[in-house]
Design a protein around this motif. Structure first.
Motif, PDB file in Angstrom:
ATOM      1  N   THR A 311     -19.339 -12.415 -12.447  1.00  0.00           N
ATOM      2  CA  THR A 311     -20.792 -12.164 -12.158  1.00  0.00           C
ATOM      3  C   THR A 311     -21.154 -10.752 -12.554  1.00  0.00           C
ATOM      4  N   GLY A 312     -20.575  -9.799 -12.946  1.00  0.00           N
ATOM      5  CA  GLY A 312     -21.026  -8.577 -13.475  1.00  0.00           C
ATOM      6  C   GLY A 312     -21.320  -7.560 -12.272  1.00  0.00           C
ATOM      7  N   ALA A 313     -21.223  -7.801 -11.173  1.00  0.00           N
ATOM      8  CA  ALA A 313     -21.689  -7.148 -10.089  1.00  0.00           C
ATOM      9  C   ALA A 313     -20.897  -5.907  -9.827  1.00  0.00           C
ATOM     10  N   SER A 314     -21.490  -4.921  -9.282  1.00  0.00           N
ATOM     11  CA  SER A 314     -20.856  -3.425  -9.168  1.00  0.00           C
ATOM     12  C   SER A 314     -20.080  -3.539  -7.783  1.00  0.00           C
ATOM     13  N   LEU A 320     -22.721  -5.781  -0.514  1.00  0.00           N
ATOM     14  CA  LEU A 320     -23.770  -6.331  -0.025  1.00  0.00           C
ATOM     15  C   LEU A 320     -23.833  -7.938  -0.171  1.00  0.00           C
ATOM     16  N   LEU A 321     -23.204  -8.522  -1.145  1.00  0.00           N
ATOM     17  CA  LEU A 321     -23.042  -9.848  -1.452  1.00  0.00           C
ATOM     18  C   LEU A 321     -22.427 -10.609  -0.298  1.00  0.00           C
ATOM     19  N   PHE A 322     -21.389  -9.821   0.278  1.00  0.00           N
ATOM     20  CA  PHE A 322     -20.467 -10.371   1.242  1.00  0.00           C
ATOM     21  C   PHE A 322     -21.481 -10.488   2.794  1.00  0.00           C
ATOM     22  N   ALA A 373     -24.560 -14.397  -9.236  1.00  0.00           N
ATOM     23  CA  ALA A 373     -24.081 -13.912  -7.810  1.00  0.00           C
ATOM     24  C   ALA A 373     -24.672 -14.340  -6.651  1.00  0.00           C
ATOM     25  N   ALA A 374     -26.146 -14.832  -6.855  1.00  0.00           N
ATOM     26  CA  ALA A 374     -26.919 -15.165  -5.531  1.00  0.00           C
ATOM     27  C   ALA A 374     -26.169 -16.473  -5.233  1.00  0.00           C
ATOM     28  N   THR A 375     -25.845 -17.404  -6.029  1.00  0.00           N
ATOM     29  CA  THR A 375     -25.244 -18.348  -5.895  1.00  0.00           C
ATOM     30  C   THR A 375     -23.730 -18.548  -4.993  1.00  0.00           C
ATOM     31  N   LEU A 379     -22.976 -19.787  -1.107  1.00  0.00           N
ATOM     32  CA  LEU A 379     -21.946 -20.265  -0.831  1.00  0.00           C
ATOM     33  C   LEU A 379     -20.986 -19.771   0.296  1.00  0.00           C
ATOM     34  N   LEU A 380     -20.927 -18.455   0.001  1.00  0.00           N
ATOM     35  CA  LEU A 380     -20.153 -17.455   1.031  1.00  0.00           C
ATOM     36  C   LEU A 380     -20.596 -17.632   2.300  1.00  0.00           C
ATOM     37  N   ALA A 381     -22.121 -17.500   2.281  1.00  0.00           N
ATOM     38  CA  ALA A 381     -22.794 -17.707   3.625  1.00  0.00           C
ATOM     39  C   ALA A 381     -22.573 -18.943   4.258  1.00  0.00           C
TER      40      ALA A 381
END
Length: 539
Positions: A311-314, A320-322, A373-375, A379-381
């Protein structure tokens, strides 16, 4: 001996455990218990962000990973031992001993002058850390009936999740402000505060009426067995499953397991009474705890890789996505505990847990190379909520099937299964990832790029000078490999789902083990599974 509670009829069924009021100033005691649980979890991850400073001063970068392995090895070994010793010698004495060992290990880690010393002291710290976690949950089992306990165990799980999440952040702040040694020294004032609370506020509790007999041969065999399993998974993750050392450790684990079972069958006071596994509910809870940890934590280990390469996230965005997963897990655990406390019903929580996690893993395996990344965060949530619904329910229900004198053992057995599931999941899924990644990189990428990807030297943050097609193909290779990992978690979770559906739809009674008429071994459930026979409570 504790006297009868005021107003309670003194004639009760033989072996019945009285309903105990909570000790005075229980909120302060609860804070001390939560503090020790938080410390044991923080120290599993707090070292991560201190790594560069730590290795710059102590050297021996090649040994750095052993600062994690040593802690987790002795942490896992200590869990069943503390559970049994608490049952035999009384919870408070054993709990305080664990705190003291943890603090001595923390102080020694902070004073370490070489990487070898730090590894040895981390092993000592882990010996205490395993006791902190087991003893806290066992204390709740000693003090409360299952339905009442459910409300509080949810809070413990929430604190542990948040502590694990906060570990790298706390380690970074302490290292930047005071130096890496303070990631260990900070435990000392907190631990002394918790120690005082436990000594002053926790009742001495039940212990064996006769002189306890410790199963030293069984303890030694179980220690060696756990060590062989943990080290085998650790080395397999580095060298591969075909490495001679890994095969040797695996063979040793099989021999030790057979020897341990034979010893436990004839030991007068086995370290883990095998009769507990005669109760179907207990066995299912242990297995589901292993399966959920195997699948969830095995997958989560590779999500940062997924987010950054696909996804190219830093790195900061990855953290934060966790957050949705961690928050979802903590909230679901607390909510599940509150509902069980009110209704007494528990079956559908592990069922929903494994079903939600399986669906989330399946969706994450579908064309991950094109997933944003949002998806992934969503799904992680979902997966985090799923895991939270069962994370402490398995411990609670396993405790409710065991007689009071095995409260610590039942608690530690589920905790050990969870730890081993995490270790095996990370290693097995890591092997699957590496194998599929090697195939996909060779198929999709230029030779130089393929070698960089398979060697683990590919840096997703330094792709600005590369052709867009190459970057896209790297993302596709990683996405396909990670899709295999997520898909492989699905059958493990489905097995957990099937086992959860086999749980009886029982209702936890308001009173604790043996508190009312019924079959021995019911321990707070409305009907038994033919489990271990209950014994008179020891007050």
């Amino acid at each position: 001996m504790t006297g009868p509670s005021p107003g309670r009829p003194q004639g009760r069924a033989p072996g019945a455990a009285p309903e105990r009021p909570l000790p005075p100033r229980f909120p302060l005691l609860l804070a001390a218990l939560l503090l020790t649980s938080a410390m044991s979890m923080l120290d599993q991850s707090i070292v991560a962000t201190a790594g560069p400073r730590l290795t710059a001063e102590l050297g021996a970068l090649e040994l750095y990973s052993w600062t994690f392995t040593a802690y987790m090895l002795t942490f896992s070994v200590a869990m069943p031992i503390y559970g049994k010793l608490g049952d035999l010698f009384g919870r408070r004495t054993v709990y305080m001993s664990a705190v003291v060992i943890f603090l001595v290990g923390s102080a020694a880690c902070g004073a370490a002058d070489s990487m070898g010393e730090l590894i040895a002291y981390r092993a000592l710290q882990g010996l205490g850390g395993g006791g902190l976690q087991v003893s806290a949950f066992a204390v709740l089992g000693d003090l409360m009936a299952p339905r009442q306990r459910a409300k509080y165990q949810g809070f413990f799980a929430g604190v542990m999740v948040l502590a694990n999440l906060a570990g790298p952040l706390a380690g970074g702040v302490l290292t930047d402000q005071f130096g890496w040694r303070w990631i260990f020294y900070v435990n000392i004032p907190l631990g002394l505060l918790a120690l005082a609370g436990i000594r002053l506020l926790l009742p001495a509790g039940p212990r064996a009426a006769a002189r306890p007999r410790v199963d030293y041969p069984g303890t030694a065999l179980l220690t060696l067995l756990i060590a062989a399993l943990v080290l085998a998974t650790d080395f397999a993750g580095r060298e591969g499953w075909s490495d001679p050392l890994v095969l040797g450790l695996g063979a040793a684990a099989v021999v030790l397991a057979i020897a341990w079972v034979l010893r436990e069958r004839k030991a007068p006071e086995p370290i883990v009474p095998l009769a507990l596994f005669g109760n179907r509910t207990f066995t299912i809870c242990v297995t589901v705890a292993f399966a959920v940890s195997f699948a969830f934590f095995g997958c989560v280990n590779f999500v940062p890789l997924f987010l950054q390469t696909v996804t190219g996230a830093s790195a900061s965005q990855t953290g934060l996505l966790f957050l949705p997963a961690m928050i979802g897990m903590a909230v679901a655990t607390v909510v599940a505990g509150q509902i069980i406390g009110r209704t007494g019903r528990y079956k559908w929580f592990p069922v929903a847990s494994t079903a939600l996690a399986a669906v989330a893993a399946l969706l994450m395996s579908l064309d991950p190379a094109t997933m944003d990344a949002a998806t992934v965060a969503l799904l992680l949530a979902v997966m985090g909520v799923g895991v939270g619904l069962s994370s402490q329910v398995t411990t609670l229900v396993a405790q409710s099937t065991a007689p009071r004198e095995h409260m610590g053992v039942s608690t530690s057995t589920v905790g050990l299964a969870r730890n081993l599931g995490t270790a095996f999941g990370a290693t097995v899924f890591g092997s699957l990832l590496n194998a599929r990644l090697a195939t996909e990189a060779t198929r999709l990428l230029p030779a130089d790029t393929a070698r960089s990807v398979t060697a683990g030297t590919w840096d997703p943050s330094k792709t600005s000078g590369l052709p867009a097609q190459t970057v896209s193909q790297v993302a596709e290779a990683y996405g396909n490999a990670l899709g295999t990992v997520f898909l492989s978690a699905v059958p493990v979770l489905v097995i957990g789902l099937i086992l959860s559906l086999m749980l009886k739809n029982e209702k936890l009674e308001p009173r604790g083990p043996g508190a009312g008429p019924g079959k021995p071994g019911e321990a707070g459930a409305r009907s038994g599974d033919g489990g271990a026979e209950s014994a008179p409570s020891r007050t």
